[in-house]
Scaffold this motif. Structure first.
Motif, PDB file in Angstrom:
ATOM      1  N   SER A   1       7.666  10.700  -0.519  1.00  0.00           N
ATOM      2  CA  SER A   1       8.568  10.708  -1.710  1.00  0.00           C
ATOM      3  C   SER A   1       7.846  11.375  -3.006  1.00  0.00           C
ATOM      4  CB  SER A   1       9.113   9.360  -2.042  1.00  0.00           C
ATOM      5  OG  SER A   1       8.124   8.434  -2.354  1.00  0.00           O
ATOM      6  N   GLY A   2       6.518  11.699  -2.727  1.00  0.00           N
ATOM      7  CA  GLY A   2       5.825  12.247  -3.896  1.00  0.00           C
ATOM      8  C   GLY A   2       4.335  12.466  -3.331  1.00  0.00           C
ATOM      9  N   ASP A   3       3.419  12.798  -4.385  1.00  0.00           N
ATOM     10  CA  ASP A   3       2.038  13.097  -3.911  1.00  0.00           C
ATOM     11  C   ASP A   3       1.423  11.864  -3.572  1.00  0.00           C
ATOM     12  OD1 ASP A   3       2.370  15.748  -4.485  1.00  0.00           O
ATOM     13  OD2 ASP A   3       1.368  15.725  -6.610  1.00  0.00           O
ATOM     14  N   LEU A   4       0.914  11.909  -2.165  1.00  0.00           N
ATOM     15  CA  LEU A   4       0.429  10.881  -1.588  1.00  0.00           C
ATOM     16  C   LEU A   4       1.270   9.465  -1.809  1.00  0.00           C
ATOM     17  CD1 LEU A   4      -3.130  11.382  -2.349  1.00  0.00           C
ATOM     18  CD2 LEU A   4      -1.869  11.757  -0.168  1.00  0.00           C
ATOM     19  N   SER A   5       2.408   9.479  -1.526  1.00  0.00           N
ATOM     20  CA  SER A   5       3.222   8.153  -1.685  1.00  0.00           C
ATOM     21  C   SER A   5       4.581   8.343  -0.936  1.00  0.00           C
ATOM     22  CB  SER A   5       3.893   7.774  -3.162  1.00  0.00           C
ATOM     23  OG  SER A   5       4.725   8.821  -3.689  1.00  0.00           O
ATOM     24  N   GLY A   6       5.135   7.350  -0.561  1.00  0.00           N
ATOM     25  CA  GLY A   6       6.371   7.479   0.517  1.00  0.00           C
ATOM     26  C   GLY A   6       6.942   6.210   0.448  1.00  0.00           C
ATOM     27  N   THR A   7       8.254   6.321   1.350  1.00  0.00           N
ATOM     28  CA  THR A   7       9.074   5.129   1.365  1.00  0.00           C
ATOM     29  C   THR A   7       9.398   4.962   2.896  1.00  0.00           C
ATOM     30  OG1 THR A   7      10.306   5.555  -0.693  1.00  0.00           O
ATOM     31  CG2 THR A   7      11.534   4.205   0.943  1.00  0.00           C
TER      32      THR A   7
END
Length: 194
Positions: free
Chosen positions: A125-131
């Motif tokens: 969901s973004g730079d080095l992040s997720g769901t």
């Protein structure tokens, strides 16, 4: 954005051989539940109060399992969910005297947990992040202390959790969702027999 995505994929490829296997850590004490809940954006349920029914527990020998991982994000990690330990600990804590398998037929309820499964799908969901969408299901049967009048029970919890950094937080999220499923199982145990 494209460079960030390429960096994340490269980090996964480099880190995967070292960290390819992860194991959900049980038991989860109340302080850890609150800390992990904050990290994962969840409001965990309260630990159930002591029950009034003696619990006799049987766990299927193949209850502990590898999480079924779907999707591409974080798929390099295999996650083991030893949910039997969580079920045993939480039901023992719920039992009036804290011991399972010792109830008299007049007051006990027999819980036979036959199957558990975990499905997890993560998306970036973004730079080095997720769901991650995590679903934990438990199949059991409940009967009186003598094993009579069995009734099947199926509980399932599905919630979003967070993947932080290079897929950190996977096991913590799975642990919290597994705990919610066991709380639903305890609620079913406490429900009046139809």
């Amino acid at each position: 954005m494209r460079a960030s995505l390429l960096w994340a994929v490269a980090a996964l490829v480099i880190a995967a051989p070292v960290s390819a296997a992860r194991i959900v850590a049980y038991p989860i004490d109340d302080a850890t539940v609150l800390k992990d809940g904050g990290e994962q954006g969840l409001t965990p349920s309260r630990t159930p109060a002591k029950g009034t029914k003696q619990i006799a527990l049987q766990l299927a020998p193949d209850l502990d399992h590898e999480v079924m991982r779907v999707g591409i994000a974080c798929s390099a990690w295999k996650v083991q969910n030893p949910i039997g330990a969580l079920i045993r600990d939480m039901l023992a804590a719920h039992d009036p005297d804290g011991r399972i398998d010792n109830g008299s037929p007049a007051t006990a309820i027999s819980v036979a947990v036959k199957h558990a499964g975990t499905l997890s799908r993560c998306v970036t969901s973004g730079d080095l992040s997720g769901t991650c969408i995590t679903r934990v299901s438990i199949d059991a049967s409940l009967s009186d202390g003598a094993g009579a009048n069995p009734r099947p029970i199926h509980v399932e919890v599905e919630q979003s959790t967070r993947s932080i950094g290079v897929c950190a937080g996977l096991t913590r999220g799975i642990g919290l969702i597994s705990r919610e499923a066991v709380i639903k199982l305890i609620t079913a145990i406490d429900a009046p027999t139809p």
